[in-house]
Structures are given as C-alpha cells and as structure tokens.
Design a protein around this motif. Structure first.
Motif, mmCIF file in Angstrom:
data_model
loop_
_atom_site.group_PDB
_atom_site.id
_atom_site.type_symbol
_atom_site.label_atom_id
_atom_site.label_comp_id
_atom_site.label_asym_id
_atom_site.label_seq_id
_atom_site.Cartn_x
_atom_site.Cartn_y
_atom_site.Cartn_z
ATOM 1 N N LYS A 52 0.802 -1.217 0.000
ATOM 2 C CA LYS A 52 0.000 0.000 0.000
ATOM 3 C C LYS A 52 0.841 1.277 0.000
ATOM 4 C CE LYS A 52 -0.692 -0.696 4.973
ATOM 5 N NZ LYS A 52 -1.708 -1.027 5.997
ATOM 6 N N GLU A 53 2.110 1.192 0.421
ATOM 7 C CA GLU A 53 2.956 2.382 0.425
ATOM 8 C C GLU A 53 3.540 2.691 -0.958
ATOM 9 O OE1 GLU A 53 3.182 0.405 4.482
ATOM 10 O OE2 GLU A 53 3.401 -0.244 2.389
ATOM 11 N N MET A 54 3.418 1.736 -1.884
ATOM 12 C CA MET A 54 3.989 1.895 -3.228
ATOM 13 C C MET A 54 2.845 1.953 -4.245
ATOM 14 S SD MET A 54 6.792 -1.106 -2.559
ATOM 15 C CE MET A 54 7.490 -1.148 -4.214
ATOM 16 N N GLN A 55 2.550 3.131 -4.728
ATOM 17 C CA GLN A 55 1.420 3.260 -5.639
ATOM 18 C C GLN A 55 1.831 3.752 -7.014
ATOM 19 O OE1 GLN A 55 -1.895 5.456 -4.083
ATOM 20 N NE2 GLN A 55 -3.069 5.328 -5.971
ATOM 21 N N ILE A 56 2.481 4.902 -7.049
ATOM 22 C CA ILE A 56 2.833 5.488 -8.348
ATOM 23 C C ILE A 56 3.870 4.637 -9.064
ATOM 24 C CG2 ILE A 56 3.796 7.508 -9.509
ATOM 25 C CD1 ILE A 56 2.750 9.186 -7.137
ATOM 26 N N GLY A 57 4.920 4.223 -8.349
ATOM 27 C CA GLY A 57 6.016 3.482 -8.960
ATOM 28 C C GLY A 57 5.695 2.062 -9.353
ATOM 29 N N ARG A 220 5.450 5.487 -19.849
ATOM 30 C CA ARG A 220 4.900 5.237 -18.517
ATOM 31 C C ARG A 220 5.790 5.839 -17.437
ATOM 32 N NH1 ARG A 220 3.032 -0.579 -16.132
ATOM 33 N NH2 ARG A 220 1.120 -0.051 -17.229
ATOM 34 N N VAL A 221 7.101 5.709 -17.581
ATOM 35 C CA VAL A 221 8.019 6.266 -16.583
ATOM 36 C C VAL A 221 7.871 7.791 -16.530
ATOM 37 C CG1 VAL A 221 10.434 6.613 -15.943
ATOM 38 C CG2 VAL A 221 9.657 4.356 -16.716
ATOM 39 N N ASP A 222 7.768 8.428 -17.691
ATOM 40 C CA ASP A 222 7.579 9.881 -17.721
ATOM 41 C C ASP A 222 6.291 10.278 -16.999
ATOM 42 O OD1 ASP A 222 9.934 10.369 -19.108
ATOM 43 O OD2 ASP A 222 8.962 10.263 -21.085
ATOM 44 N N ILE A 223 5.240 9.494 -17.207
ATOM 45 C CA ILE A 223 3.962 9.775 -16.538
ATOM 46 C C ILE A 223 4.103 9.615 -15.032
ATOM 47 C CG2 ILE A 223 1.601 8.918 -16.222
ATOM 48 C CD1 ILE A 223 1.614 8.230 -19.244
ATOM 49 N N ALA A 266 19.027 9.107 -13.157
ATOM 50 C CA ALA A 266 18.170 8.156 -12.418
ATOM 51 C C ALA A 266 16.939 7.791 -13.233
ATOM 52 C CB ALA A 266 17.761 8.765 -11.076
ATOM 53 N N ILE A 267 16.332 8.781 -13.868
ATOM 54 C CA ILE A 267 15.133 8.529 -14.676
ATOM 55 C C ILE A 267 15.469 7.647 -15.875
ATOM 56 C CG2 ILE A 267 13.390 9.610 -16.150
ATOM 57 C CD1 ILE A 267 13.493 12.030 -14.203
ATOM 58 N N GLU A 268 16.600 7.923 -16.514
ATOM 59 C CA GLU A 268 17.019 7.087 -17.643
ATOM 60 C C GLU A 268 17.323 5.666 -17.183
ATOM 61 O OE1 GLU A 268 16.853 7.766 -20.894
ATOM 62 O OE2 GLU A 268 15.882 9.598 -20.156
ATOM 63 N N GLU A 269 17.880 5.520 -15.980
ATOM 64 C CA GLU A 269 18.154 4.188 -15.428
ATOM 65 C C GLU A 269 16.853 3.439 -15.143
ATOM 66 O OE1 GLU A 269 21.409 2.424 -14.441
ATOM 67 O OE2 GLU A 269 21.456 3.606 -16.296
ATOM 68 N N ILE A 270 15.841 4.154 -14.659
ATOM 69 C CA ILE A 270 14.538 3.514 -14.428
ATOM 70 C C ILE A 270 13.998 2.956 -15.737
ATOM 71 C CG2 ILE A 270 12.123 3.888 -13.778
ATOM 72 C CD1 ILE A 270 13.110 6.021 -11.796
ATOM 73 N N LYS A 271 14.084 3.769 -16.801
ATOM 74 C CA LYS A 271 13.604 3.322 -18.108
ATOM 75 C C LYS A 271 14.399 2.113 -18.593
ATOM 76 C CE LYS A 271 11.958 7.905 -19.521
ATOM 77 N NZ LYS A 271 12.141 9.042 -20.443
#
Length: 314
Positions: A52-57, A220-223, A266-271
């Motif tokens: 429940k603590e992880m929603q957006i990600g 999706r990551v950008d959103i 970091a964002i590019e690594e997530i993608k």
C-alpha cells in the motif's frame, strides 16, 4: 471412484483466465474488460502492487479502473510485512476457492511470472539449507555486492540466471543458497510437484514489437514522474533497505537521494532497467507453450470469442 472423478470434472469446469505479458502492455485494461464480460472478479498477480505504500512506482490501477471490476491483492500488504510467494499462493488459492463457489470464472492478471506459476502449479519445495551457508552468502554479498551474486549464480545455475531479476539480491541470494547447500542447481527444484487445482486455466498473452514495448515503458516512466514518483520515493527513502523496495523505480531514485547520480540519469536508469525487466518477463512467459498470444491492439471481442470457443472445447 466414479463419483470422485465426476466431482473432479465438475470442479474443473471452473475457469481461471490468466492474462500475462510484459509491463506496460495493457494487461490491466484487458483484465477489466474480460471481468466485466464474464461478470467475475480479478486476482492481481503483481508482486509490487501488493504494498500500500507503493502506488505510483508500481502502476497500481487507477480509481476508475478499480471501480470497473472487483480486484483482490491490490495494496493489501505493507512494506513492513514479510510476504513471500508461498504466502501469496496460499491466500490466492483460498480466494479462488471462495470465488468459484458462486462463479464459474475468475481473472488472474500480472507480470510476476514466479507468482503466476505459484497459483497455476503450486509453490516448489526446496531442501532445508544450513544456516551457515545462508550467513556465508549474505556476508559475501555485503562485502562484494551484486557482482558476486550474479557471477556465482550464473556459474552454478545458468538456466535460472537467464530469467532471474538480476537486480534483486534477495532472489539471487536464495537461489545461490540452494545451489551451494544442496549441490544442485536451483532450477532443478522448480516445477517438480504438480498440485491438483480445482480449476482449468486459459492463458492469454499480450505482446508487441520490442520497440513498441520500449516506447510504452518510456512513456509510462515519464507519466510516473509527472504524477509524483519522486515525492513517493522520498517518503520511502528512510526504509530503502526493506525487501519490498529493492525494485526498479525506487532503487534508482534512492541513489539520486544519496547524491550518487543525477535525477536525469536516475530517470534514464529507471527506463533502462524497466526495459530489461520486460525482456526477462517475456523470456519467462514464453516458456509456456499453452499460452495463446495476441497483439496488444487485438480487438477484445476477438479475445473473448477465443475464450468462449476454448471453454466449449474443454
């Protein structure tokens, strides 16, 4: 004996529609459409959406999507709980037994292959491992890092190494413990015991060209970033060592908070890591020859028609 066979046949008239495929392919919207058509509930099989603590990600279904059908196992646990695939198997089977008392159908949806297999085939039994082996693996990981786990697991069990989440130290440590403690590859213990299920499964896979999947992941990551993933990860940062948070989308931002990398990197690594995860998902799911694969743009009426025909034949 005839009576027992008859009862088993009746039980197996219950159908579990299983929707699998890589992340961001559209499994959620299809599951809701099928649940509405067959007037049944949805069992979520995404090991990250339990918390429940992880929603957006974790791309939890929206309020509107959750209202479209009755969902189970969405944000029903806390990151502070020790929740295993074995726990999920027991709870999911119990919930399906309950649902099938009043309905002939249920939908199972998710991208966590190990958890899907646990529901369909049962959780594998592994030998007891000496505590000293576990301590040695843990100690080596703490000193040498992920490289140690990846190198050792690839050497001892290349089959499992090809599908495991290579950024997940807990899963690799567990596999390595079994390899060392038993003297056998971890993969040899998988799918040995065939548990009898009181339902028949129909597997639907969604796929697309790799470039399409990757584009959808990047979008999706950008959103997620626009919707507040940075703030969500910041709130969870004090608990970064919890097992539930050793996952793509959070781990990279934790490195940013520790000034190890820039936010842009970091964002590019997530993608990048999500794309790698999608590739592993497909490798896992493609092993099952019983899955009927559809392009993600396929008209849902065609998928429903396939399910009805499949049901009549079984």
């Amino acid at each position: 004996m005839l009576s027992a066979l008859k009862n088993h046949k009746i039980l197996n008239q219950k159908k579990l529609i299983v929707i699998i495929g890589p992340t961001a392919i559209g499994k959620t919207s299809l599951s809701i459409a099928l649940a509405q058509h067959f007037n049944c509930d949805i069992i979520s099989c995404d090991s990250r959406q339990f918390f429940k603590e992880m929603q957006i990600g974790t791309a939890v279904p929206t309020t509107e999507e959750l209202a479209g059908a009755q969902h189970h196992f969405i944000q029903n646990k806390s990151i502070f709980e020790n929740y295993t695939v074995g726990d999920f198997e027991k709870e999911a089977i119990a919930k399906l037994d309950e649902l099938f008392l009043t309905n002939d159908y249920a939908v199972l949806v998710g991208g966590s292959g190990l958890y899907v297999d646990a529901v369909l085939k049962g959780f594998d039994e592994f030998p007891e491992i000496d505590v000293f082996v576990r301590e040695e693996v843990t100690s080596n990981y703490e000193k040498l890092g992920l490289d140690y786990l990846q190198t050792e697991l690839e050497k001892r069990d290349p089959n499992y190494f090809s599908v495991v989440a290579k950024e997940n130290p807990q899963r690799m440590m567990r596999a390595l413990e079994v390899c060392i403690g038993s003297g056998r590859p971890y993969s040899t213990f998988l799918n040995q015991k065939k548990n009898i299920r009181n339902f028949t499964s129909i597997l639907i896979g969604l796929e697309a060209e790799r470039s399409v999947i990757y584009d959808r992941i990047n979008q999706r990551v950008d959103i997620m970033i626009d919707e507040g993933l940075l703030a969500e990860a910041k709130d969870l940062f004090p608990h970064k060592n919890l097992n539930a948070l050793q996952t793509v989308g959070y781990r990279e931002l934790f490195s940013y908070f520790e000034d190890e990398i820039s936010l842009e990197f970091a964002i590019e690594e997530i993608k990048k890591n999500t794309r790698r995860f999608a590739k592993r998902q497909l490798t896992w799911f493609k092993r099952n020859s019983e899955t009927k694969w559809f392009n993600y743009l396929t008209d849902r009426k065609e998928i429903i028609r396939f399910l009805i025909e499949k049901n009549h034949k079984s």
